[in-house]
Scaffold this motif. Structure first.
Motif, PDB file in Angstrom:
ATOM      1  N   ALA A  58    -119.390 -48.316  41.537  1.00 12.78           N
ATOM      2  CA  ALA A  58    -119.094 -46.884  41.385  1.00 12.78           C
ATOM      3  C   ALA A  58    -117.602 -46.663  41.171  1.00 12.78           C
ATOM      4  CB  ALA A  58    -119.577 -46.125  42.610  1.00 12.78           C
ATOM      5  N   ASN A  59    -116.781 -47.366  41.913  1.00 12.79           N
ATOM      6  CA  ASN A  59    -115.330 -47.239  41.741  1.00 12.79           C
ATOM      7  C   ASN A  59    -114.885 -47.725  40.362  1.00 12.79           C
ATOM      8  OD1 ASN A  59    -114.890 -46.135  44.255  1.00 12.79           O
ATOM      9  ND2 ASN A  59    -114.515 -48.120  45.225  1.00 12.79           N
ATOM     10  N   PHE A  60    -115.460 -48.808  39.916  1.00  9.94           N
ATOM     11  CA  PHE A  60    -115.091 -49.356  38.609  1.00  9.94           C
ATOM     12  C   PHE A  60    -115.472 -48.405  37.485  1.00  9.94           C
ATOM     13  CE2 PHE A  60    -116.222 -51.920  34.853  1.00  9.94           C
ATOM     14  CZ  PHE A  60    -114.975 -52.438  34.571  1.00  9.94           C
ATOM     15  N   LEU A  61    -116.696 -47.874  37.551  1.00  8.49           N
ATOM     16  CA  LEU A  61    -117.157 -46.988  36.483  1.00  8.49           C
ATOM     17  C   LEU A  61    -116.429 -45.648  36.493  1.00  8.49           C
ATOM     18  CD1 LEU A  61    -120.980 -47.715  36.529  1.00  8.49           C
ATOM     19  CD2 LEU A  61    -119.279 -48.500  34.880  1.00  8.49           C
ATOM     20  N   SER A  62    -116.001 -45.196  37.658  1.00  7.53           N
ATOM     21  CA  SER A  62    -115.298 -43.921  37.722  1.00  7.53           C
ATOM     22  C   SER A  62    -113.803 -44.060  37.428  1.00  7.53           C
ATOM     23  CB  SER A  62    -115.488 -43.280  39.097  1.00  7.53           C
ATOM     24  OG  SER A  62    -114.879 -44.072  40.095  1.00  7.53           O
ATOM     25  N   SER A  63    -113.328 -45.278  37.278  1.00  7.80           N
ATOM     26  CA  SER A  63    -111.903 -45.480  37.033  1.00  7.80           C
ATOM     27  C   SER A  63    -111.497 -45.179  35.593  1.00  7.80           C
ATOM     28  CB  SER A  63    -111.504 -46.921  37.367  1.00  7.80           C
ATOM     29  OG  SER A  63    -112.076 -47.810  36.420  1.00  7.80           O
ATOM     30  N   GLY A  64    -112.443 -45.126  34.679  1.00  9.45           N
ATOM     31  CA  GLY A  64    -112.123 -44.856  33.290  1.00  9.45           C
ATOM     32  C   GLY A  64    -111.820 -46.110  32.486  1.00  9.45           C
ATOM     33  N   PHE A  65    -111.762 -47.245  33.117  1.00 10.54           N
ATOM     34  CA  PHE A  65    -111.464 -48.486  32.412  1.00 10.54           C
ATOM     35  C   PHE A  65    -112.529 -48.827  31.373  1.00 10.54           C
ATOM     36  CE2 PHE A  65    -111.428 -53.148  32.080  1.00 10.54           C
ATOM     37  CZ  PHE A  65    -110.157 -53.310  31.573  1.00 10.54           C
ATOM     38  N   PRO A  66    -113.832 -48.687  31.690  1.00 10.43           N
ATOM     39  CA  PRO A  66    -114.829 -48.980  30.645  1.00 10.43           C
ATOM     40  C   PRO A  66    -114.686 -48.084  29.424  1.00 10.43           C
ATOM     41  CG  PRO A  66    -115.873 -48.913  32.789  1.00 10.43           C
ATOM     42  CD  PRO A  66    -114.474 -48.431  32.985  1.00 10.43           C
ATOM     43  N   VAL A  67    -114.317 -46.822  29.631  1.00 15.66           N
ATOM     44  CA  VAL A  67    -114.127 -45.910  28.501  1.00 15.66           C
ATOM     45  C   VAL A  67    -112.953 -46.394  27.647  1.00 15.66           C
ATOM     46  CG1 VAL A  67    -113.549 -43.537  27.855  1.00 15.66           C
ATOM     47  CG2 VAL A  67    -115.095 -43.976  29.769  1.00 15.66           C
ATOM     48  N   LEU A  68    -111.892 -46.843  28.292  1.00 18.65           N
ATOM     49  CA  LEU A  68    -110.742 -47.371  27.558  1.00 18.65           C
ATOM     50  C   LEU A  68    -111.119 -48.603  26.738  1.00 18.65           C
ATOM     51  CD1 LEU A  68    -107.662 -47.349  27.013  1.00 18.65           C
ATOM     52  CD2 LEU A  68    -107.438 -48.830  29.011  1.00 18.65           C
ATOM     53  N   VAL A  69    -111.892 -49.503  27.324  1.00 18.63           N
ATOM     54  CA  VAL A  69    -112.306 -50.725  26.619  1.00 18.63           C
ATOM     55  C   VAL A  69    -113.166 -50.376  25.412  1.00 18.63           C
ATOM     56  CG1 VAL A  69    -113.721 -52.806  26.837  1.00 18.63           C
ATOM     57  CG2 VAL A  69    -112.110 -52.213  28.632  1.00 18.63           C
ATOM     58  N   VAL A  70    -114.113 -49.455  25.580  1.00 13.69           N
ATOM     59  CA  VAL A  70    -114.977 -49.068  24.466  1.00 13.69           C
ATOM     60  C   VAL A  70    -114.160 -48.387  23.371  1.00 13.69           C
ATOM     61  CG1 VAL A  70    -116.868 -47.510  23.814  1.00 13.69           C
ATOM     62  CG2 VAL A  70    -117.071 -48.938  25.845  1.00 13.69           C
ATOM     63  N   THR A  71    -113.218 -47.536  23.748  1.00 15.58           N
ATOM     64  CA  THR A  71    -112.376 -46.854  22.759  1.00 15.58           C
ATOM     65  C   THR A  71    -111.542 -47.846  21.962  1.00 15.58           C
ATOM     66  OG1 THR A  71    -112.251 -44.947  24.229  1.00 15.58           O
ATOM     67  CG2 THR A  71    -110.622 -45.065  22.471  1.00 15.58           C
ATOM     68  N   VAL A  72    -110.949 -48.804  22.639  1.00 14.82           N
ATOM     69  CA  VAL A  72    -110.139 -49.814  21.945  1.00 14.82           C
ATOM     70  C   VAL A  72    -111.019 -50.658  21.024  1.00 14.82           C
ATOM     71  CG1 VAL A  72    -108.773 -51.912  22.305  1.00 14.82           C
ATOM     72  CG2 VAL A  72    -108.317 -49.883  23.671  1.00 14.82           C
ATOM     73  N   ALA A  73    -112.207 -51.032  21.476  1.00 11.91           N
ATOM     74  CA  ALA A  73    -113.097 -51.849  20.649  1.00 11.91           C
ATOM     75  C   ALA A  73    -113.541 -51.093  19.399  1.00 11.91           C
ATOM     76  CB  ALA A  73    -114.313 -52.290  21.466  1.00 11.91           C
ATOM     77  N   VAL A  74    -113.920 -49.829  19.550  1.00  9.82           N
ATOM     78  CA  VAL A  74    -114.354 -49.037  18.395  1.00  9.82           C
ATOM     79  C   VAL A  74    -113.194 -48.857  17.420  1.00  9.82           C
ATOM     80  CG1 VAL A  74    -115.097 -46.719  17.685  1.00  9.82           C
ATOM     81  CG2 VAL A  74    -116.241 -47.880  19.575  1.00  9.82           C
ATOM     82  N   THR A  75    -112.015 -48.568  17.928  1.00 13.93           N
ATOM     83  CA  THR A  75    -110.840 -48.415  17.062  1.00 13.93           C
ATOM     84  C   THR A  75    -110.549 -49.696  16.302  1.00 13.93           C
ATOM     85  OG1 THR A  75    -109.926 -46.814  18.616  1.00 13.93           O
ATOM     86  CG2 THR A  75    -108.405 -47.775  17.024  1.00 13.93           C
ATOM     87  N   TYR A  76    -110.633 -50.828  16.980  1.00 16.60           N
ATOM     88  CA  TYR A  76    -110.381 -52.122  16.338  1.00 16.60           C
ATOM     89  C   TYR A  76    -111.377 -52.367  15.199  1.00 16.60           C
ATOM     90  CZ  TYR A  76    -110.452 -57.156  15.651  1.00 16.60           C
ATOM     91  OH  TYR A  76    -110.466 -58.401  15.092  1.00 16.60           O
TER      92      TYR A  76
END
Length: 92
Positions: A58-76
């Protein structure tokens, strides 16, 4: 057997000492004991461990890190696709 690449082969080339117990046997025994101890710990503390895993997730998913990873991957991948289209257009 010494140079055949077989890690489970005979170890009679070792120096003096106990020749009846190979390194493979000792490693297997030690790792088996660690596995049994870990299994007993998990069974004894199952509720506590699952609660800790749920809190961490729950802490990991609410930290926003997965959203950042997905955004960087899509941009790449979008930039890579645009570069391929542009380079193929000029070679045509």
């Amino acid at each position: 057997m010494r140079y055949s690449g077989n890690i489970f082969g005979s170890e009679s080339y070792r120096g003096t000492g106990i020749r009846t117990v190979s390194g493979v046997t000792v490693t297997t025994t030690v790792l088996s004991l660690f596995s049994v101890a870990a299994a007993i710990y998990v069974v004894a503390n199952f509720g506590e461990l699952t609660a800790e895993i749920a809190i961490w997730t729950a802490n990991f998913l609410s930290s926003g890190f997965p959203v950042l990873v997905v955004t960087v991957a899509v941009t790449y991948f979008v930039m890579r696709l645009r570069w391929k289209i542009r380079s193929h257009f000029w070679r045509w």
